[in-house]
Design a protein around this motif. Sequence first.
Motif, short mmCIF file in Angstrom:
data_model
loop_
_atom_site.label_atom_id
_atom_site.label_comp_id
_atom_site.label_asym_id
_atom_site.label_seq_id
_atom_site.Cartn_x
_atom_site.Cartn_y
_atom_site.Cartn_z
N GLY A 183 10.98 -0.46 -0.63
CA GLY A 183 10.07 -0.51 0.51
C GLY A 183 10.21 -1.80 1.30
O GLY A 183 10.22 -1.79 2.53
N THR A 184 10.34 -2.91 0.58
CA THR A 184 10.46 -4.21 1.24
C THR A 184 11.78 -4.33 2.00
O THR A 184 11.81 -4.83 3.13
N SER A 194 9.76 -0.65 -10.93
CA SER A 194 9.58 -1.75 -9.99
C SER A 194 10.54 -1.68 -8.81
O SER A 194 10.34 -2.36 -7.79
N TYR A 219 9.09 6.30 -12.46
CA TYR A 219 8.45 5.22 -11.72
C TYR A 219 8.98 3.88 -12.22
O TYR A 219 9.25 3.70 -13.40
N GLU A 261 4.09 2.74 -1.76
CA GLU A 261 4.81 1.49 -2.01
C GLU A 261 6.04 1.32 -1.12
O GLU A 261 6.39 0.20 -0.76
N ILE A 262 6.70 2.42 -0.79
CA ILE A 262 7.90 2.30 0.05
C ILE A 262 7.57 2.37 1.54
O ILE A 262 8.46 2.25 2.37
N LYS A 283 9.06 -0.78 -5.01
CA LYS A 283 8.52 -1.80 -4.12
C LYS A 283 9.63 -2.56 -3.42
O LYS A 283 9.53 -2.90 -2.23
N LYS A 284 10.71 -2.81 -4.14
CA LYS A 284 11.85 -3.52 -3.54
C LYS A 284 12.51 -2.68 -2.46
O LYS A 284 12.94 -3.19 -1.42
#
Length: 363
Positions: free
Chosen positions: A263-264, A257, A255, A299-300, A260-261
């Motif tokens: 996913g964005t 950070s 896991y 998150e994704i 999240k990137k």
Amino acid sequence: MTILLALIVLAAIAAFLLIRSEQMGALASGERLKRMEAESTYKEGAFQNLEITPAIKEGVSQVKVFSQFFFGKDKRNVPSKPLPVQVTDLKRIPLSENVMVWFGHSSYYLQLDGKRILVDPVFSGNASPIPRSVRAFPMQHVYTAADMPEIDILVITHDHWDHLDYPTFKKLKDQVKQVITGEGVGAHLERWGYPAEKIHELYWGQQKKLDSLTFTSAPARHFSGRWLKRNTSLWSSFVLQGDSLKLYLGGDSGYGSHFKKIGTEYGPFDLAILENGQYNENWQYIHMMPEEAVLVGQEIGAKAILPVHNSKFPLANHAWDEPMIRITKEAKAKGLPIHTPEMGQLFYLDKPNETKEWWLNID
């Protein structure tokens, strides 16, 4: 003393021969190495993760890790009877169907937009260069390279033995049209006879379009290496965009950070195929816990998740079925749809499917 010395010499000779054997692959050199050296995360002869990623948790010694691995396994680390496997004739699946067939661990077959895709195939029954050392669980049916149809695109997430299986790749060589993988991995394949023009090595963020399919390399938090030195090739996840579906092929990752990137930048996804298994608190940075895999799905922006990296090899200490028990419980608690097809089951990517908790009632 003479016998002990002879055994040491024999072990040294065996190790020397193993390291020099073809199955070890090859290290990058020449233009390939120059490309790798130009990447921002390639430093001092090795790729780095985007965030600090110790191989083992702080405060835990290597001696403790080895001791627990060999002497601390759950009594149910290996199932007591052959696991259920459905028999599907892959060569007869109409190319108009968008489907997936999982073979256990991280090996699976996809059809999307009329293309046949194979991901991290390991069919030799062993996840180690040493024969019979990490053997596959007993199965009701065993898929082999001979069961595979012609493969349009072979995807390799990284070069570990449980993802890049030398016997399987040698047998598949003449069936494969194109290869998508991370930087440096192509050196192994070229040594095994794969033509350089078939191999597309991507760095994180790079894309390769093959007809209607676009593959985008994305970060993972892991490591690589078939040699004594780690991280001499890249480990990756992949975004697979087709005409009507977008999939996330997670590969191996702790896991971090980066999810999240992803996913964005690339989400949402119709389906995320995520690792779930072979985890341990001692190496928590390089493999996710089941609950973290559910969090990653959220998150994704995945509409649903499908867990892999389990149910075939005893690469950690947990009970063989613990990953599936934990991830289904967490997904239900968080309200995230989860698909759990049996190994070999024909799973449709764009139609309703019926999956069940097939691991229940197996000791």
